[in-house]
Scaffold this motif. Sequence first.
Motif, PDB file in Angstrom:
ATOM      1  N   TYR A 586       0.720  -1.336  -0.112  1.00  0.00           N
ATOM      2  CA  TYR A 586      -0.137   0.087  -0.088  1.00  0.00           C
ATOM      3  C   TYR A 586       0.773   1.148   0.114  1.00  0.00           C
ATOM      4  CZ  TYR A 586      -4.539  -2.284   0.783  1.00  0.00           C
ATOM      5  OH  TYR A 586      -5.640  -3.207   0.431  1.00  0.00           O
ATOM      6  N   ALA A 587       0.352   2.447  -0.739  1.00  0.00           N
ATOM      7  CA  ALA A 587       1.173   3.616  -0.869  1.00  0.00           C
ATOM      8  C   ALA A 587      -0.093   4.577  -0.577  1.00  0.00           C
ATOM      9  CB  ALA A 587       2.026   3.546  -2.089  1.00  0.00           C
ATOM     10  N   PRO A 588       0.388   5.998  -0.418  1.00  0.00           N
ATOM     11  CA  PRO A 588      -0.520   6.893  -0.421  1.00  0.00           C
ATOM     12  C   PRO A 588      -1.301   7.068  -1.637  1.00  0.00           C
ATOM     13  CG  PRO A 588       1.485   7.802   0.731  1.00  0.00           C
ATOM     14  CD  PRO A 588       1.776   6.427  -0.009  1.00  0.00           C
ATOM     15  N   CYS A 589      -2.601   7.465  -1.538  1.00  0.00           N
ATOM     16  CA  CYS A 589      -3.551   7.557  -2.948  1.00  0.00           C
ATOM     17  C   CYS A 589      -3.211   8.668  -3.477  1.00  0.00           C
ATOM     18  CB  CYS A 589      -5.075   7.349  -2.163  1.00  0.00           C
ATOM     19  SG  CYS A 589      -6.316   7.359  -3.653  1.00  0.00           S
ATOM     20  N   ARG A 590      -3.349   8.421  -4.849  1.00  0.00           N
ATOM     21  CA  ARG A 590      -2.683   9.565  -5.755  1.00  0.00           C
ATOM     22  C   ARG A 590      -3.860  10.364  -5.885  1.00  0.00           C
ATOM     23  NH1 ARG A 590      -2.929   6.896 -10.824  1.00  0.00           N
ATOM     24  NH2 ARG A 590      -4.640   5.767  -9.801  1.00  0.00           N
ATOM     25  N   GLU A 591      -5.065  10.227  -5.688  1.00  0.00           N
ATOM     26  CA  GLU A 591      -6.405  10.970  -5.798  1.00  0.00           C
ATOM     27  C   GLU A 591      -7.291  10.926  -4.549  1.00  0.00           C
ATOM     28  OE1 GLU A 591      -7.946   9.071  -9.259  1.00  0.00           O
ATOM     29  OE2 GLU A 591      -7.081  10.772 -10.551  1.00  0.00           O
ATOM     30  N   GLN A 592      -6.492  10.995  -3.304  1.00  0.00           N
ATOM     31  CA  GLN A 592      -7.300  11.105  -2.293  1.00  0.00           C
ATOM     32  C   GLN A 592      -8.485  11.929  -2.166  1.00  0.00           C
ATOM     33  OE1 GLN A 592      -4.848  11.090   1.441  1.00  0.00           O
ATOM     34  NE2 GLN A 592      -6.143  12.593   2.208  1.00  0.00           N
ATOM     35  N   GLU A 593      -8.454  13.160  -2.737  1.00  0.00           N
ATOM     36  CA  GLU A 593      -9.721  14.013  -2.475  1.00  0.00           C
ATOM     37  C   GLU A 593     -10.981  13.417  -3.294  1.00  0.00           C
ATOM     38  OE1 GLU A 593      -8.649  17.977  -3.421  1.00  0.00           O
ATOM     39  OE2 GLU A 593      -7.327  18.254  -1.619  1.00  0.00           O
ATOM     40  N   ARG A 594     -10.572  13.047  -4.426  1.00  0.00           N
ATOM     41  CA  ARG A 594     -11.664  12.598  -5.379  1.00  0.00           C
ATOM     42  C   ARG A 594     -12.474  11.098  -4.778  1.00  0.00           C
ATOM     43  NH1 ARG A 594     -12.268   8.493  -8.512  1.00  0.00           N
ATOM     44  NH2 ARG A 594     -10.115   7.686  -8.464  1.00  0.00           N
ATOM     45  N   VAL A 595     -11.527  10.370  -4.088  1.00  0.00           N
ATOM     46  CA  VAL A 595     -11.732   9.093  -3.580  1.00  0.00           C
ATOM     47  C   VAL A 595     -12.823   9.503  -2.412  1.00  0.00           C
ATOM     48  CG1 VAL A 595     -11.183   6.878  -2.479  1.00  0.00           C
ATOM     49  CG2 VAL A 595     -10.217   7.662  -4.438  1.00  0.00           C
TER      50      VAL A 595
END
Length: 865
Positions: A586-595
């Motif tokens: 697991y790694a930080p989500c690239r589109e955190q705000e959208r998800v």
Amino acid sequence: MARRLNVGLVAHVDAGKTTLSEALLYAAGALRRVGRVDHRDAFLDTDTQERERGITIFSKQAELIWHDTQITLVDTPGHVDFSGEAERALRVMDCAVLLISGADGVQGHTLTLWRLLQAYGVPVFLFINKMDQPGTDRTVLMHGIKTRLSDACIDWTDPGRDEEIAACGEEALNTFLETGSVPQQEAARMVAKRLIFPCLFGSALRLKGIEALLDTLCAYMPHAEYGAEFAARVYKISHDPQGARLTWMKITGGTLRTKTVLRIGDADEKINQLRVYSGSRFRLIDEAPAGTLCAATGLEYTQAGDGLGVESAADTPLLTPVFAYRVCLPQGTDPYAAHQKLKVPEEEDPQLHVLWNAALREIRVQLMGEVQLEVLQRLLKDRFGLAVTFDAGGILYRETIEEAVEGVGHYEPLRHYAEVHLLLEPGPRGSGMRFATAVSEDDLDRNWQRLILTHLMEKTHRGVLTGSPLTDMKITLIAGRAHLKHTEGGDFRQATYRAVRQGLMQARSILLEPWYNMRLELPADCVGRAMNDITQMGGGFDAPETLPDCTLLNAWAPVAAAQHYARDVAAYAHGQGRLLCTLRGYAPCREQERVIEEIAYDPERDTENPADSVFCSHGAGYTVSWRDAPAMMHIQTGVMVAPVETAAPAPAAPRTAVGDEQLRAIFERTYGPVKTRLERAPARQTQATVNARPIETKKPQMEYLLVDGYNIIFAWQDLKELSQRSLEQARQALMDILCNYRGVRPCELILVFDAYKVSGGVGAQEDYKGIHLVYTREAETADNYIERTIRSIAPEHRVRVATSDALEQLIILGGGALRMSAQEFRDDVEAAEVEIEEILRQNNAGRRGEAAVGRAMREALDKKG
């Protein structure tokens, strides 16, 4: 009594694992004929779906006797979707045989299995299979194994292996220097301690190397020692065709007899039968001595991973599901009844998580991949007559925190009392959840501390961004208080849960998404396309490697972007490509705000995970918001967690470029001076002005390339000739060429096709593997669109335009962009293709050089011998 040895067979898919089990059983006389997976008559592929799909889905065992050793083979699944089944079996193996296909070498899933074997401390023998296939090179294979797995992997067929063994252990080295050899007992000890890993070669299908493998297993795997007191490890739950529940276990101490009563949780259960399976057949035994793998009936409350007797429970599995799906039930089906049926396969496969939402009366499942989903769908229909479907599904995210924070929880309704203070700290990626206590027993009794730690470990704690499970965190108990009269066990459960939640509400949380390791085997002309696709996914890749019949590209990318990529590979490689994906982590989500916006989770409305505390006043309990609770706590720990300071990114330096001077001069004589982006910038501010307001940083410049599609097609001779036969084929060919180009020239590429003369054209835009395709509307030329786009993006970004239209080139320069003629663009495209070929050529030369070095070393050793 014969010596017992439990041997697991593990491998990546299609390495020949089931074929090897057939060969081993046949060589030992346990089978009269050798079955084959492709003939659907393999001895251990007993399930209907296994025979239809040609893969192993469920781990199974078979017995054989070789000399004075009774061997139990455990055949495990090789497909990545069923890695959890293989992981559970590792816990009961005395040793493992790791298969590697001689035609494929070490693959991504091989590395996953290697890490699992290392984590569980299982001794490993390697069998390199399919050596009868043309093109297999033992020296090259051993170099790859040593490079990617361990230098301690030793070619056991090499007469000079003792020298390599000696280099792996001090005692072996001293003995070798004194006597010139390493005794078998010392080598066996090193195998058991995972200091060395014997490698053997052969072909299971041709029955080559099979007896040598059995001899090596028996000679170099020491006899296991067990205690006298009863102990057993449960590794699997299943049901026989009659519906009887089977608890599969390894006896790790003492002896287990039928009719024995065992304590399972809070219940006493009696063993009715003890079965020893070989394939689909079994024999009944009255007692199972230590080392036996058997299945017991009569136990209803056991779970995979349980420890029986003095055996401790297993740790949390290292592999976790990455996909979540909603179960769609047939019309009129009771969701609760369907949920009870789904509990049966969940019990048999702990990597299948079944979640029941009582409020919505819906069922969700979490699992490893689409193949596992298909198997589950078929299993429910065959076993329960339940014809379910699944929705499109989604990614199973995780959450963690960015900085340390103190979480507090207080639970004090009337005649109840508990207070808990926890320190929540971020952990390294892949570390999972860890729990500890830093409280003195003088401040809080040991039994209360143990109870708090139990409550921390018993629950899957949810994050506050999307409600996803927490991971990569350490939670430490730093303070707590109980009441001599009013505290009960459930009070600390409430206070502990609320403390975790309260800490998360005030912490800076991070959303994590799963990533795949990808192994792509492609024709050489498809490598550029694959590199472009992976770049678009937000992933990365290593330098391509040249194999005898294809090019290998090892890459990594987010699961969300790569989950359906196998279909694309099959399409653009015309069936000649192959993709293998394994979970990277697991790694930080690239589109955190959208998800977060899509999931729309509100942590303050989650009534099952409250963050508020409960206090008591005037004989009644009342709720205090998580924001106000710290000030009302009865304990003040004094823990001060400093916020993490992050430096602002430095502004990107502006790019400059020199255009075509002759065209610039023509333009300036006609229209006046051309202003660059720097010349358009406002005047430099004084220091006083800068100090008067916050410093603003510029966004990093992006590079854009606009291509006039039809201009390029009719300027390039090969595309022009193709367009005379089919304009659609010429467009498609240009699109494919640009995909490869973009793989080594990263940029935002916009391909514009002129629809000026298309009656009724309304225009269209679409994405083709990272290329933005634009079809202009009626009465709009490609020149119009490109000119408008330049005016929009050139002031902030670096823009190039590929066209041979002279007027358009003047417009390009006037807009501050850079121009490329069709021939210049063709030269750049061909240079990109040469770069790919050069990478492949150098890599291939390097591999040939390594092989030559290996042969030279072998010749030197032979002469020395």
